[in-house]
Design a protein around this motif. Sequence first.
Motif, PDB file in Angstrom:
ATOM      1  N   LEU A   1      44.355  59.075  23.266  1.00 35.57           N
ATOM      2  CA  LEU A   1      43.454  58.675  24.347  1.00 35.57           C
ATOM      3  C   LEU A   1      42.151  59.463  24.311  1.00 35.57           C
ATOM      4  O   LEU A   1      42.147  60.676  24.085  1.00 35.57           O
ATOM      5  CB  LEU A   1      44.129  58.884  25.703  1.00 35.57           C
ATOM      6  N   GLU A   2      41.042  58.745  24.552  1.00 34.41           N
ATOM      7  CA  GLU A   2      39.744  59.351  24.817  1.00 34.41           C
ATOM      8  C   GLU A   2      39.294  58.883  26.191  1.00 34.41           C
ATOM      9  O   GLU A   2      39.248  57.686  26.450  1.00 34.41           O
ATOM     10  CB  GLU A   2      38.723  58.956  23.743  1.00 34.41           C
ATOM     11  N   LEU A   3      38.976  59.824  27.053  1.00 32.43           N
ATOM     12  CA  LEU A   3      38.699  59.512  28.451  1.00 32.43           C
ATOM     13  C   LEU A   3      37.202  59.388  28.690  1.00 32.43           C
ATOM     14  O   LEU A   3      36.487  60.385  28.804  1.00 32.43           O
ATOM     15  CB  LEU A   3      39.288  60.603  29.357  1.00 32.43           C
ATOM     16  N   GLY A   4      36.718  58.146  28.742  1.00 37.99           N
ATOM     17  CA  GLY A   4      35.312  57.904  29.029  1.00 37.99           C
ATOM     18  C   GLY A   4      35.085  57.775  30.525  1.00 37.99           C
ATOM     19  O   GLY A   4      35.805  57.049  31.214  1.00 37.99           O
ATOM     20  N   LEU A   5      34.081  58.471  31.028  1.00 35.96           N
ATOM     21  CA  LEU A   5      33.800  58.514  32.462  1.00 35.96           C
ATOM     22  C   LEU A   5      32.342  58.183  32.744  1.00 35.96           C
ATOM     23  O   LEU A   5      31.442  58.566  31.987  1.00 35.96           O
ATOM     24  CB  LEU A   5      34.103  59.910  33.030  1.00 35.96           C
ATOM     25  N   GLY A   6      32.109  57.495  33.853  1.00 32.26           N
ATOM     26  CA  GLY A   6      30.757  57.219  34.326  1.00 32.26           C
ATOM     27  C   GLY A   6      30.740  57.270  35.842  1.00 32.26           C
ATOM     28  O   GLY A   6      31.793  57.433  36.488  1.00 32.26           O
TER      29      GLY A   6
ATOM     30  N   ILE B   1      36.868  64.176  26.596  1.00 30.37           N
ATOM     31  CA  ILE B   1      36.127  63.448  27.619  1.00 30.37           C
ATOM     32  C   ILE B   1      34.793  62.975  27.054  1.00 30.37           C
ATOM     33  O   ILE B   1      34.077  63.711  26.376  1.00 30.37           O
ATOM     34  CB  ILE B   1      35.883  64.335  28.856  1.00 30.37           C
ATOM     35  N   MET B   2      34.472  61.725  27.330  1.00 32.25           N
ATOM     36  CA  MET B   2      33.127  61.203  27.119  1.00 32.25           C
ATOM     37  C   MET B   2      32.505  60.939  28.489  1.00 32.25           C
ATOM     38  O   MET B   2      33.133  60.307  29.345  1.00 32.25           O
ATOM     39  CB  MET B   2      33.121  59.903  26.327  1.00 32.25           C
ATOM     40  N   VAL B   3      31.312  61.426  28.691  1.00 34.57           N
ATOM     41  CA  VAL B   3      30.547  61.101  29.894  1.00 34.57           C
ATOM     42  C   VAL B   3      29.363  60.249  29.461  1.00 34.57           C
ATOM     43  O   VAL B   3      28.608  60.624  28.558  1.00 34.57           O
ATOM     44  CB  VAL B   3      30.064  62.366  30.620  1.00 34.57           C
ATOM     45  N   ALA B   4      29.233  59.082  30.076  1.00 37.47           N
ATOM     46  CA  ALA B   4      28.190  58.138  29.696  1.00 37.47           C
ATOM     47  C   ALA B   4      27.212  57.930  30.844  1.00 37.47           C
ATOM     48  O   ALA B   4      27.607  57.863  32.012  1.00 37.47           O
ATOM     49  CB  ALA B   4      28.798  56.800  29.284  1.00 37.47           C
ATOM     50  N   GLY B   5      25.943  57.819  30.493  1.00 38.39           N
ATOM     51  CA  GLY B   5      24.915  57.566  31.492  1.00 38.39           C
ATOM     52  C   GLY B   5      23.573  57.425  30.810  1.00 38.39           C
ATOM     53  O   GLY B   5      23.480  57.346  29.582  1.00 38.39           O
ATOM     54  N   SER B   6      22.523  57.427  31.602  1.00 34.32           N
ATOM     55  CA  SER B   6      21.189  57.274  31.031  1.00 34.32           C
ATOM     56  C   SER B   6      20.163  58.228  31.631  1.00 34.32           C
ATOM     57  O   SER B   6      19.159  58.528  30.986  1.00 34.32           O
ATOM     58  CB  SER B   6      20.699  55.834  31.205  1.00 34.32           C
ATOM     59  N   GLY B   7      20.391  58.704  32.848  1.00 35.91           N
ATOM     60  CA  GLY B   7      19.443  59.584  33.510  1.00 35.91           C
ATOM     61  C   GLY B   7      19.533  61.015  33.021  1.00 35.91           C
ATOM     62  O   GLY B   7      20.560  61.444  32.488  1.00 35.91           O
ATOM     63  N   PRO B   8      18.466  61.808  33.213  1.00 35.68           N
ATOM     64  CA  PRO B   8      18.444  63.190  32.717  1.00 35.68           C
ATOM     65  C   PRO B   8      19.569  64.061  33.261  1.00 35.68           C
ATOM     66  O   PRO B   8      20.178  64.828  32.508  1.00 35.68           O
ATOM     67  CB  PRO B   8      17.073  63.704  33.176  1.00 35.68           C
TER      68      PRO B   8
ATOM     69  N   ALA C   1      26.560  65.850  30.753  1.00 32.57           N
ATOM     70  CA  ALA C   1      27.441  65.427  29.670  1.00 32.57           C
ATOM     71  C   ALA C   1      27.353  66.382  28.490  1.00 32.57           C
ATOM     72  O   ALA C   1      28.373  66.752  27.889  1.00 32.57           O
ATOM     73  CB  ALA C   1      27.086  64.006  29.244  1.00 32.57           C
ATOM     74  N   ALA C   2      26.139  66.778  28.129  1.00 32.33           N
ATOM     75  CA  ALA C   2      25.968  67.691  27.002  1.00 32.33           C
ATOM     76  C   ALA C   2      26.615  69.041  27.270  1.00 32.33           C
ATOM     77  O   ALA C   2      27.075  69.719  26.348  1.00 32.33           O
ATOM     78  CB  ALA C   2      24.480  67.872  26.692  1.00 32.33           C
ATOM     79  N   GLU C   3      26.674  69.431  28.531  1.00 33.71           N
ATOM     80  CA  GLU C   3      27.261  70.722  28.900  1.00 33.71           C
ATOM     81  C   GLU C   3      28.781  70.689  28.966  1.00 33.71           C
ATOM     82  O   GLU C   3      29.448  71.682  28.669  1.00 33.71           O
ATOM     83  CB  GLU C   3      26.718  71.161  30.267  1.00 33.71           C
TER      84      GLU C   3
ATOM     85  N   GLY D   1      27.770  59.635  25.933  1.00 30.98           N
ATOM     86  CA  GLY D   1      27.440  58.226  25.757  1.00 30.98           C
ATOM     87  C   GLY D   1      26.084  57.906  26.363  1.00 30.98           C
ATOM     88  O   GLY D   1      25.862  58.170  27.549  1.00 30.98           O
ATOM     89  N   ILE D   2      25.174  57.376  25.560  1.00 32.38           N
ATOM     90  CA  ILE D   2      23.889  56.898  26.077  1.00 32.38           C
ATOM     91  C   ILE D   2      24.073  55.424  26.398  1.00 32.38           C
ATOM     92  O   ILE D   2      24.188  54.583  25.504  1.00 32.38           O
ATOM     93  CB  ILE D   2      22.752  57.112  25.072  1.00 32.38           C
ATOM     94  N   ALA D   3      24.151  55.127  27.683  1.00 34.41           N
ATOM     95  CA  ALA D   3      24.493  53.771  28.107  1.00 34.41           C
ATOM     96  C   ALA D   3      23.319  52.818  27.955  1.00 34.41           C
ATOM     97  O   ALA D   3      23.461  51.721  27.412  1.00 34.41           O
ATOM     98  CB  ALA D   3      24.988  53.794  29.551  1.00 34.41           C
TER      99      ALA D   3
END
Length: 286
Positions: free
Chosen positions: A92-97, A149-156, A162-164, A170-172
């Motif tokens: 499993l890979e847990l993607g979150l938004g 964990i993957m954290v996806a979004g687009s805002g700064p 996510a990088a931290e 994920g760049i949505a």
Amino acid sequence: MSDRPFRFGVNLGICESRAKWQDKARHAESLGYDVLAVPDHLGLPAPFPALATAAEVTTARLGTYVLNICFYRPALLAREVATTDLLADGRLELGLGAGYVKEEFEAAGLPFVSGGERLNQLRDTVTEMRGLFADGHRPPAVQQPMPPIMVAGSGPRMLRYAAEHAEIVGIAFSFPQDENDTGHTRLAEQAELVRTTATALATDPELNLLVLGVYPDVSTADLSFPRQLAPDLSEEQIRTLPGLLGGSPATIADTLREYRERYGLTYFTVPEFHMEAFAEVIARLR
């Protein structure tokens, strides 16, 4: 820019029966997809049972792309994650938004709070879940202490977080900043923000891009899906978005090599209805 190998995922969202779902999962794996993912929208299959069922007939990684974190409480989500990772033999890979469809919040009886408040909710949930798994959560996950964990979004703020804190960023969406931008300027800034944040903290997250479409000719493509995500953009702006891939499989493969070199992108996820077309690209990048 990145020496990571490419990875490819597909978002599967149409479930008509157990047999058809498992056949589709097998087929996606046979096409070369590394990750079989399920989105989290009302009206689509519930992600965790769908993934557990796909796990029975595949050996690929399995992911959520991505959970709307506002739908879940940390302790209950940790139980779902651990059980699904167990049933999937540690795949499993847990993607979150943070969720973005106001109507879904209303249908679920949840307040649609500001983006900042939703990010805070995501942050608090990740912190609590990591604590639960670090303390010996029962049932335990196969991947210790917990699945990536993957954290996806687009805002700064989301991308910096996510990088931290995530293994995968994920760049949505990379929507244009103005009428002179094709979206590539925005994508370059998003990727640079992730890179500088990660470098400062000595982290090294994998960088993912959501592919909005794969077309032989973008100029004549059906834009109904990306239009849902970008209703305020003109057709010309949509056709030049980095997430819309156009041309022959060889041309698109070259585009993704360029994305890896320029932006550090190595993991690409496509929607189910572009699964077959993108498989021809995958074959050229293996």
